[in-house]
Design a protein around this motif. Structure first.
Motif, PDB file in Angstrom:
ATOM      1  N   PRO A  19       0.819  -1.214   0.000  1.00  0.00           N
ATOM      2  CA  PRO A  19       0.000   0.000   0.000  1.00  0.00           C
ATOM      3  C   PRO A  19       0.853   1.263   0.000  1.00  0.00           C
ATOM      4  O   PRO A  19       1.783   1.389   0.773  1.00  0.00           O
ATOM      5  N   GLN A  24      -2.823   3.186  -3.813  1.00  0.00           N
ATOM      6  CA  GLN A  24      -3.423   2.937  -2.513  1.00  0.00           C
ATOM      7  C   GLN A  24      -4.935   2.943  -2.649  1.00  0.00           C
ATOM      8  O   GLN A  24      -5.512   3.876  -3.184  1.00  0.00           O
ATOM      9  N   THR A  39       0.000   5.520   4.002  1.00  0.00           N
ATOM     10  CA  THR A  39      -0.936   4.412   4.116  1.00  0.00           C
ATOM     11  C   THR A  39      -1.821   4.594   5.342  1.00  0.00           C
ATOM     12  O   THR A  39      -1.590   5.468   6.163  1.00  0.00           O
TER      13      THR A  39
END
Length: 72
Positions: A19, A24, A39
């Motif tokens: 991520p 993302q 993240t």
């Protein structure tokens, strides 16, 4: 012979689905953000589910195999 398919597929998916590295899901402002290097807990969970789902599809359902070495 050694089967390197599971190792290679899992390694590539781990790198691509980290991520914040390439993309993302969900992002902080949008549904998908690209190259933010940030993240959240929700995006970690989403990327974990995506990783295991794709890994299972490639390794179990399709049965990807990469054999290195020569047979005797």
């Amino acid at each position: 012979m050694q089967d390197w398919g599971p190792v290679l597929i899992s390694w590539v998916l781990f790198i691509l689905l980290s991520p914040g590295l390439l993309f993302q899901i969900p992002g902080k402002c949008r549904l998908i953000e690209f190259g933010k290097f940030q993240t959240s807990v929700v995006s970690i969970l989403v990327h974990t589910i995506l990783f295991f789902a794709l890994d299972a599809i490639f390794l179990v359902a399709i049965g990807v195999q990469i054999n290195l070495g020569s047979s005797p």
